[in-house]
Design a protein around this motif. Structure first.
Motif, PDB file in Angstrom:
ATOM      1  N   GLY A   1       0.694  -1.013  -0.096  1.00  0.00           N
ATOM      2  CA  GLY A   1      -0.181   0.040  -0.066  1.00  0.00           C
ATOM      3  C   GLY A   1       0.804   1.123  -0.041  1.00  0.00           C
ATOM      4  O   GLY A   1       0.205   2.457   0.194  1.00  0.00           O
ATOM      5  N   MET A   2       2.013   1.263  -0.336  1.00  0.00           N
ATOM      6  CA  MET A   2       2.923   2.482  -0.093  1.00  0.00           C
ATOM      7  C   MET A   2       2.648   3.332  -1.269  1.00  0.00           C
ATOM      8  O   MET A   2       2.260   3.153  -2.384  1.00  0.00           O
ATOM      9  N   THR A   3       2.499   4.743  -0.863  1.00  0.00           N
ATOM     10  CA  THR A   3       1.981   5.846  -1.866  1.00  0.00           C
ATOM     11  C   THR A   3       3.257   6.597  -2.226  1.00  0.00           C
ATOM     12  O   THR A   3       4.425   6.427  -1.538  1.00  0.00           O
ATOM     13  N   PRO A   4       3.409   7.239  -3.343  1.00  0.00           N
ATOM     14  CA  PRO A   4       4.342   8.071  -3.612  1.00  0.00           C
ATOM     15  C   PRO A   4       4.935   9.150  -2.617  1.00  0.00           C
ATOM     16  O   PRO A   4       6.211   9.237  -2.144  1.00  0.00           O
ATOM     17  N   LEU A   5       3.949   9.568  -1.916  1.00  0.00           N
ATOM     18  CA  LEU A   5       4.311  10.524  -0.686  1.00  0.00           C
ATOM     19  C   LEU A   5       5.102   9.580   0.438  1.00  0.00           C
ATOM     20  O   LEU A   5       6.043  10.292   0.881  1.00  0.00           O
ATOM     21  N   GLN A   6       4.637   8.498   0.830  1.00  0.00           N
ATOM     22  CA  GLN A   6       5.543   7.691   1.673  1.00  0.00           C
ATOM     23  C   GLN A   6       6.958   7.212   1.028  1.00  0.00           C
ATOM     24  O   GLN A   6       7.971   7.299   1.943  1.00  0.00           O
ATOM     25  N   ALA A   7       6.899   6.904  -0.335  1.00  0.00           N
ATOM     26  CA  ALA A   7       8.150   6.531  -0.856  1.00  0.00           C
ATOM     27  C   ALA A   7       9.270   7.760  -0.793  1.00  0.00           C
ATOM     28  O   ALA A   7      10.469   7.550  -0.477  1.00  0.00           O
ATOM     29  N   ILE A   8       8.644   8.904  -1.319  1.00  0.00           N
ATOM     30  CA  ILE A   8       9.658  10.246  -1.077  1.00  0.00           C
ATOM     31  C   ILE A   8      10.140  10.480   0.500  1.00  0.00           C
ATOM     32  O   ILE A   8      11.358  10.959   0.751  1.00  0.00           O
ATOM     33  N   ALA A   9       9.256  10.235   1.456  1.00  0.00           N
ATOM     34  CA  ALA A   9       9.748  10.368   2.962  1.00  0.00           C
ATOM     35  C   ALA A   9      10.769   9.521   3.297  1.00  0.00           C
ATOM     36  O   ALA A   9      11.744   9.790   3.584  1.00  0.00           O
ATOM     37  N   ALA A  10      10.502   8.097   2.578  1.00  0.00           N
ATOM     38  CA  ALA A  10      11.514   7.180   2.833  1.00  0.00           C
ATOM     39  C   ALA A  10      12.801   7.368   2.072  1.00  0.00           C
ATOM     40  O   ALA A  10      14.002   7.136   2.782  1.00  0.00           O
ATOM     41  N   GLY A  11      12.823   8.314   0.981  1.00  0.00           N
ATOM     42  CA  GLY A  11      14.004   8.411   0.529  1.00  0.00           C
ATOM     43  C   GLY A  11      14.604   9.895   0.877  1.00  0.00           C
ATOM     44  O   GLY A  11      15.595  10.428   0.103  1.00  0.00           O
ATOM     45  N   GLY A  12      14.146  10.213   1.989  1.00  0.00           N
ATOM     46  CA  GLY A  12      14.766  11.386   2.406  1.00  0.00           C
ATOM     47  C   GLY A  12      14.060  12.812   2.110  1.00  0.00           C
ATOM     48  O   GLY A  12      14.760  13.784   2.378  1.00  0.00           O
ATOM     49  N   GLY A  13      13.045  12.676   1.571  1.00  0.00           N
ATOM     50  CA  GLY A  13      12.309  14.043   1.157  1.00  0.00           C
ATOM     51  C   GLY A  13      12.663  14.765  -0.021  1.00  0.00           C
ATOM     52  O   GLY A  13      13.857  14.172  -0.826  1.00  0.00           O
ATOM     53  N   LEU A  14      11.957  15.731  -0.393  1.00  0.00           N
ATOM     54  CA  LEU A  14      12.583  16.435  -1.724  1.00  0.00           C
ATOM     55  C   LEU A  14      13.609  17.600  -1.280  1.00  0.00           C
ATOM     56  O   LEU A  14      13.827  18.043  -0.216  1.00  0.00           O
ATOM     57  N   SER A  15      14.331  17.850  -2.432  1.00  0.00           N
ATOM     58  CA  SER A  15      15.405  18.727  -2.004  1.00  0.00           C
ATOM     59  C   SER A  15      15.060  20.272  -2.208  1.00  0.00           C
ATOM     60  O   SER A  15      13.794  20.251  -2.670  1.00  0.00           O
ATOM     61  N   ALA A  16      15.782  21.357  -1.968  1.00  0.00           N
ATOM     62  CA  ALA A  16      15.471  22.605  -2.062  1.00  0.00           C
ATOM     63  C   ALA A  16      14.990  23.066  -3.652  1.00  0.00           C
ATOM     64  O   ALA A  16      14.321  23.861  -3.807  1.00  0.00           O
ATOM     65  N   PHE A  17      15.638  22.291  -4.394  1.00  0.00           N
ATOM     66  CA  PHE A  17      15.407  22.468  -5.915  1.00  0.00           C
ATOM     67  C   PHE A  17      14.207  21.668  -6.767  1.00  0.00           C
ATOM     68  O   PHE A  17      13.979  22.049  -7.882  1.00  0.00           O
ATOM     69  N   ALA A  18      13.579  20.840  -5.943  1.00  0.00           N
ATOM     70  CA  ALA A  18      12.513  19.995  -6.455  1.00  0.00           C
ATOM     71  C   ALA A  18      11.388  20.720  -7.042  1.00  0.00           C
ATOM     72  O   ALA A  18      10.896  21.663  -6.424  1.00  0.00           O
TER      73      ALA A  18
END
Length: 241
Positions: free
Chosen positions: A179-196
């Motif tokens: 049930g993983m969502t893109p929001l959860q996956a991005i959080a698991a990957g350290g979040g967005l950078s300042a330039f995203a």
């Protein structure tokens, strides 16, 4: 004249001079030395710092018995549920046929989802659970072996992952959870950078040999909008420009 002086003079008069005098002096010295050693022998041993005697210190310095460890565990195999885990391409399977070492071994799942086994040939593994695949192999082997006993264990569940690329904290594969969502996956990957660019994120997915591009709006997902409630699938790639 004091009593001590009288005693010394009397002692000198009795022992006289010459060899006998030195003989008595030697005996007296020996007696005094023996008396001193006797007093030292009854002294208690000194207690070292820490409040323990020398005997305790010696025993603590001796090797300690190591508590026995439990039975060896299989370190190569991840803990997966054989009844629910769905095998995918690139997984590594340990297939064991009891009393048939020539049919047992570690077999990789090919990109097309198939595996190859002696006597059985090519067999689809992707989309099956380990228990289902063991049953499939058992049915195939009954033509050649009486009552085959087959077990399948997932050694490397490399198919159960997604990929993050672009402006994220950690680029690369991450394990997927049910049930993983893109929001959860991005959080698991350290979040967005300042330039995203959070409005231009998209998901690449292969379905039926075709590549799909699924848009994803990070800010709308944070607000809880249902249109961004996407369930990821193994092999998905999240691109963050």
């Amino acid at each position: 004249m004091s009593e001590n002086r009288k005693s010394r003079m009397e002692f000198s008069r009795r022992i006289g001079s010459g060899p006998m005098k030195w003989f008595y002096v030697g005996v007296l010295v020996a007696m005094l030395s023996a008396s001193g050693r006797g007093q030292d022998s009854v002294k208690k041993p000194e207690t070292p710092a820490g409040g323990q005697g020398s005997g305790t210190a010696q025993s603590s310095a001796s090797p300690q018995a190591t508590a026995p460890t439990g039975p060896a565990t299989l370190t190569g195999a991840p803990a997966v549920d054989n009844a629910r885990y769905v095998i995918g391409p690139d997984d590594s399977l340990a297939i064991t046929v009891w009393k048939e070492p020539s049919l047992s071994g570690t077999i990789p799942v090919r990109p097309d989802g198939m595996i190859s086994i002696a006597l059985v040939g090519d067999l689809r593994a992707a989309g099956r659970t380990p228990m289902q695949l063991a049953d499939d192999i058992t049915v195939k082997l009954k033509k050649y072996i009486q009552d085959p006993n087959v077990s399948v264990v997932v050694m490397a569940d490399t198919s159960q992952r997604i990929f993050l690329i672009g402006e994220v904290g950690h680029v690369g594969p991450i394990p997927i959870t049910p049930g993983m969502t893109p929001l959860q996956a991005i959080a698991a990957g350290g979040g967005l950078s300042a330039f995203a660019n959070s409005k231009k994120i998209y998901i690449l997915r292969n379905e039926g040999g075709k590549q799909l591009k699924i848009p994803f709006n990070y800010k709308q997902a944070l607000k809880g909008e249902g249109s961004q409630d996407i369930t990821l699938k193994p092999g998905d790639t999240i691109v963050v420009p």
